[in-house]
Design an enzyme around this catalytic site. Structure first.
Site, PDB file in Angstrom:
ATOM      1  N   ASP A  49       0.799  -1.297  -0.214  1.00  0.00           N
ATOM      2  CA  ASP A  49      -0.103  -0.035   0.000  1.00  0.00           C
ATOM      3  C   ASP A  49       0.865   1.287  -0.101  1.00  0.00           C
ATOM      4  O   ASP A  49       2.087   0.982   0.281  1.00  0.00           O
ATOM      5  CB  ASP A  49      -0.790  -0.387   1.281  1.00  0.00           C
ATOM      6  CG  ASP A  49      -1.545   1.127   1.598  1.00  0.00           C
ATOM      7  OD1 ASP A  49      -2.293   1.520   0.528  1.00  0.00           O
ATOM      8  OD2 ASP A  49      -1.619   1.660   2.625  1.00  0.00           O
ATOM      9  N   LEU A  50       0.431   2.516  -0.206  1.00  0.00           N
ATOM     10  CA  LEU A  50       1.376   3.579  -0.450  1.00  0.00           C
ATOM     11  C   LEU A  50       0.864   4.468   1.081  1.00  0.00           C
ATOM     12  O   LEU A  50       2.011   4.559   1.864  1.00  0.00           O
ATOM     13  CB  LEU A  50       0.866   4.357  -1.567  1.00  0.00           C
ATOM     14  CG  LEU A  50       1.717   5.670  -1.601  1.00  0.00           C
ATOM     15  CD1 LEU A  50       3.061   5.448  -1.943  1.00  0.00           C
ATOM     16  CD2 LEU A  50       1.240   6.548  -2.874  1.00  0.00           C
ATOM     17  N   ASP A  51      -0.164   4.947   1.057  1.00  0.00           N
ATOM     18  CA  ASP A  51      -0.176   6.051   2.069  1.00  0.00           C
ATOM     19  C   ASP A  51      -0.291   5.389   3.413  1.00  0.00           C
ATOM     20  O   ASP A  51      -1.163   4.385   3.495  1.00  0.00           O
ATOM     21  CB  ASP A  51      -1.688   6.683   2.019  1.00  0.00           C
ATOM     22  CG  ASP A  51      -1.751   7.678   0.708  1.00  0.00           C
ATOM     23  OD1 ASP A  51      -0.547   8.262   0.299  1.00  0.00           O
ATOM     24  OD2 ASP A  51      -2.620   7.668   0.143  1.00  0.00           O
TER      25      ASP A  51
ATOM     26  N   THR B 198       1.614   9.759   4.196  1.00  0.00           N
ATOM     27  CA  THR B 198       0.705  10.745   3.460  1.00  0.00           C
ATOM     28  C   THR B 198      -0.485  10.624   4.353  1.00  0.00           C
ATOM     29  O   THR B 198      -1.481  11.529   3.957  1.00  0.00           O
ATOM     30  CB  THR B 198       0.489  10.573   2.301  1.00  0.00           C
ATOM     31  OG1 THR B 198       0.617   9.081   1.726  1.00  0.00           O
ATOM     32  CG2 THR B 198       1.514  11.277   1.289  1.00  0.00           C
TER      33      THR B 198
ATOM     34  N   LYS C 277      -8.943   5.786   5.995  1.00  0.00           N
ATOM     35  CA  LYS C 277      -7.656   5.209   5.488  1.00  0.00           C
ATOM     36  C   LYS C 277      -8.039   4.117   4.489  1.00  0.00           C
ATOM     37  O   LYS C 277      -8.634   3.312   4.702  1.00  0.00           O
ATOM     38  CB  LYS C 277      -6.954   4.704   6.554  1.00  0.00           C
ATOM     39  CG  LYS C 277      -6.222   5.770   7.678  1.00  0.00           C
ATOM     40  CD  LYS C 277      -5.252   5.244   8.396  1.00  0.00           C
ATOM     41  CE  LYS C 277      -4.415   6.418   9.271  1.00  0.00           C
ATOM     42  NZ  LYS C 277      -3.751   5.747  10.355  1.00  0.00           N
TER      43      LYS C 277
ATOM     44  N   SER D 255      -2.500   0.805  -4.244  1.00  0.00           N
ATOM     45  CA  SER D 255      -2.979   1.988  -3.440  1.00  0.00           C
ATOM     46  C   SER D 255      -4.275   2.328  -4.040  1.00  0.00           C
ATOM     47  O   SER D 255      -4.458   2.473  -5.287  1.00  0.00           O
ATOM     48  CB  SER D 255      -2.059   3.022  -3.824  1.00  0.00           C
ATOM     49  OG  SER D 255      -2.372   4.325  -3.142  1.00  0.00           O
ATOM     50  N   ALA D 256      -5.091   3.095  -3.092  1.00  0.00           N
ATOM     51  CA  ALA D 256      -6.414   3.548  -3.470  1.00  0.00           C
ATOM     52  C   ALA D 256      -6.244   4.628  -4.105  1.00  0.00           C
ATOM     53  O   ALA D 256      -7.191   5.522  -4.806  1.00  0.00           O
ATOM     54  CB  ALA D 256      -7.444   3.508  -2.409  1.00  0.00           C
TER      55      ALA D 256
ATOM     56  N   LYS E 291     -11.201  -0.470  -1.837  1.00  0.00           N
ATOM     57  CA  LYS E 291     -10.894  -1.448  -0.646  1.00  0.00           C
ATOM     58  C   LYS E 291     -12.032  -1.166   0.350  1.00  0.00           C
ATOM     59  O   LYS E 291     -12.549  -0.135   0.488  1.00  0.00           O
ATOM     60  CB  LYS E 291      -9.569  -1.013   0.183  1.00  0.00           C
ATOM     61  CG  LYS E 291      -8.335  -1.166  -0.834  1.00  0.00           C
ATOM     62  CD  LYS E 291      -7.076  -0.523  -0.125  1.00  0.00           C
ATOM     63  CE  LYS E 291      -6.182  -0.431  -1.111  1.00  0.00           C
ATOM     64  NZ  LYS E 291      -4.731   0.141  -0.507  1.00  0.00           N
TER      65      LYS E 291
ATOM     66  N   GLU F  60      -0.076  -3.300   4.617  1.00  0.00           N
ATOM     67  CA  GLU F  60      -1.394  -2.287   4.591  1.00  0.00           C
ATOM     68  C   GLU F  60      -1.251  -1.758   6.070  1.00  0.00           C
ATOM     69  O   GLU F  60      -1.187  -2.442   6.992  1.00  0.00           O
ATOM     70  CB  GLU F  60      -2.611  -3.180   4.446  1.00  0.00           C
ATOM     71  CG  GLU F  60      -3.339  -2.987   3.203  1.00  0.00           C
ATOM     72  CD  GLU F  60      -3.622  -1.540   3.046  1.00  0.00           C
ATOM     73  OE1 GLU F  60      -3.992  -0.729   3.969  1.00  0.00           O
ATOM     74  OE2 GLU F  60      -3.951  -1.215   1.755  1.00  0.00           O
ATOM     75  N   ASP F  61      -1.642  -0.313   5.812  1.00  0.00           N
ATOM     76  CA  ASP F  61      -1.920   0.387   7.261  1.00  0.00           C
ATOM     77  C   ASP F  61      -3.296   0.340   7.560  1.00  0.00           C
ATOM     78  O   ASP F  61      -3.837   0.969   8.652  1.00  0.00           O
ATOM     79  CB  ASP F  61      -1.275   1.702   7.249  1.00  0.00           C
ATOM     80  CG  ASP F  61      -2.098   2.641   6.437  1.00  0.00           C
ATOM     81  OD1 ASP F  61      -2.238   2.178   5.104  1.00  0.00           O
ATOM     82  OD2 ASP F  61      -2.112   3.908   6.925  1.00  0.00           O
TER      83      ASP F  61
HETATM   84  P1  B16 Z   1      -6.617  10.350  -3.317  1.00  0.00           P
HETATM   85  P2  B16 Z   1      -3.772   4.020   0.095  1.00  0.00           P
HETATM   86  C1  B16 Z   1      -5.668   5.981  -0.019  1.00  0.00           C
HETATM   87  O1  B16 Z   1      -4.371   5.475  -0.439  1.00  0.00           O
HETATM   88  C2  B16 Z   1      -5.633   6.622   1.262  1.00  0.00           C
HETATM   89  O2  B16 Z   1      -5.229   5.883   2.506  1.00  0.00           O
HETATM   90  C3  B16 Z   1      -7.066   7.226   1.629  1.00  0.00           C
HETATM   91  O3  B16 Z   1      -7.161   7.901   2.700  1.00  0.00           O
HETATM   92  C4  B16 Z   1      -7.369   8.228   0.488  1.00  0.00           C
HETATM   93  O4  B16 Z   1      -8.680   8.541   0.603  1.00  0.00           O
HETATM   94  C5  B16 Z   1      -7.242   7.119  -0.968  1.00  0.00           C
HETATM   95  O5  B16 Z   1      -5.998   6.868  -0.905  1.00  0.00           O
HETATM   96  C6  B16 Z   1      -7.522   8.096  -2.012  1.00  0.00           C
HETATM   97  O6  B16 Z   1      -6.508   8.976  -2.352  1.00  0.00           O
HETATM   98  O7  B16 Z   1      -7.573  11.303  -2.869  1.00  0.00           O
HETATM   99  O8  B16 Z   1      -5.052  10.748  -3.465  1.00  0.00           O
HETATM  100  O9  B16 Z   1      -7.198   9.524  -4.588  1.00  0.00           O
HETATM  101  O10 B16 Z   1      -3.633   4.051   1.515  1.00  0.00           O
HETATM  102  O11 B16 Z   1      -4.594   3.108  -0.561  1.00  0.00           O
HETATM  103  O12 B16 Z   1      -2.257   4.235  -0.528  1.00  0.00           O
HETATM  104 MG    MG Z   2      -2.899   3.348   3.426  1.00  0.00          MG
END
Ligand code: B16
Ligand code: MG
Length: 220
Positions: free
Chosen positions: A11-13, A19, A47, A116-117, A147, A171-172
């Site tokens: 996962d990224l964030d 982030t 998240k 990542s989402a 997710k 994953e966090d």
């Molecule tokens: P964006 P991940 C997710 O990234 C975040 O955890 C989540 O808080 C955020 O709403 C989502 O990406 C969408 O991000 O607005 O930049 O498209 O944790 O799946 O890497």
């Molecule tokens: Mg994350």
């Protein structure tokens, strides 16, 4: 035996970079401007979930409804604010020992993907100089189901040409660990045991992940 290949999906964030704190600040500012507040505990539910779903949740908490135009405007506003934080990022924001773990897996010839989402995943990876470290990148622009749906991880496994059951996900988020579990992958929670108790393994951060543990993942 070190010639086995597993699919390692990150996962990224909140896993590669922190982030998650910028998402929190940007959502909090937006919610407060609407007279809505939410707690750190409620933030856990944001998240890993998509931008659309995050705003829907915040509006539900505040018992507010908006026209679709207002909704779209607010999502853009939140993203602009978030991008202001992203713009200042550099490689120093990669979380501790992420480089060590990625380099070790590369040295062991293990395929590595991002799952990542976020629709901002690629610019973030570029900012922190990690774009070329991934064999496959699946982000919020590539999937239609957020997710805890496993689509993002299953797509990453397909791109790596590794069976889902041979994949390991870091994953966090509560939603992300659930997605990995539904996909039949090994789930590794990065964060607190209290929040991520449904993961197969939980570590506070990558400094806790030993090479011995990585070898076990590769060879099991
Ligand atoms: P964006 P991940 C997710 O990234 C975040 O955890 C989540 O808080 C955020 O709403 C989502 O990406 C969408 O991000 O607005 O930049 O498209 O944790 O799946 O890497
Ligand atoms: Mg994350």
């Amino acid at each position: 035996m070190n010639n086995m290949k597993k699919g390692f999906i990150f996962d990224l964030d909140g896993v590669i970079v922190d982030t998650a704190k910028y998402h929190f600040l940007a959502w909090k500012k937006l919610a407060n401007s609407l007279g809505i507040d939410f707690t750190k505990e409620e933030n856990e539910q944001l998240k890993g979930v998509s931008r659309v779903r995050s705003l829907q949740k915040i509006l539900t908490w505040g018992n507010k409804s908006l026209s679709s135009e207002e909704f779209t405007d607010l999502m853009a506003k939140k993203n602009d604010d978030y991008l202001g934080y992203i713009d200042k990022m550099d490689a120093s924001e990669v979380l501790p020992d992420v480089h060590r773990v990625l380099n070790y897996l590369k040295q062991k010839h293990q395929p590595i993907a991002l799952g990542s989402a976020s629709k901002n995943a690629k610019p973030i990876l570029q900012k922190v100089n990690l774009l070329s470290d991934f064999d496959a990148i699946v982000d919020g622009n590539d999937v239609s189901r957020a997710k805890p749906d496993p689509e993002v991880f299953v797509t990453a496994a397909n791109l790596l040409k590794i069976e889902p059951k041979e994949c390991i996900v870091f994953e966090d988020s509560v939603a992300g660990v659930e997605a990995a579990n539904v996909a039949g992958m090994v789930s590794i929670g990065i964060g607190s045991e209290t929040v991520l108790g449904h993961a197969d393994h939980v570590f506070q951060d990558f400094t806790q992940i030993s090479e011995e543990f990585l070898n076990q993942l590769i060879n099991n």
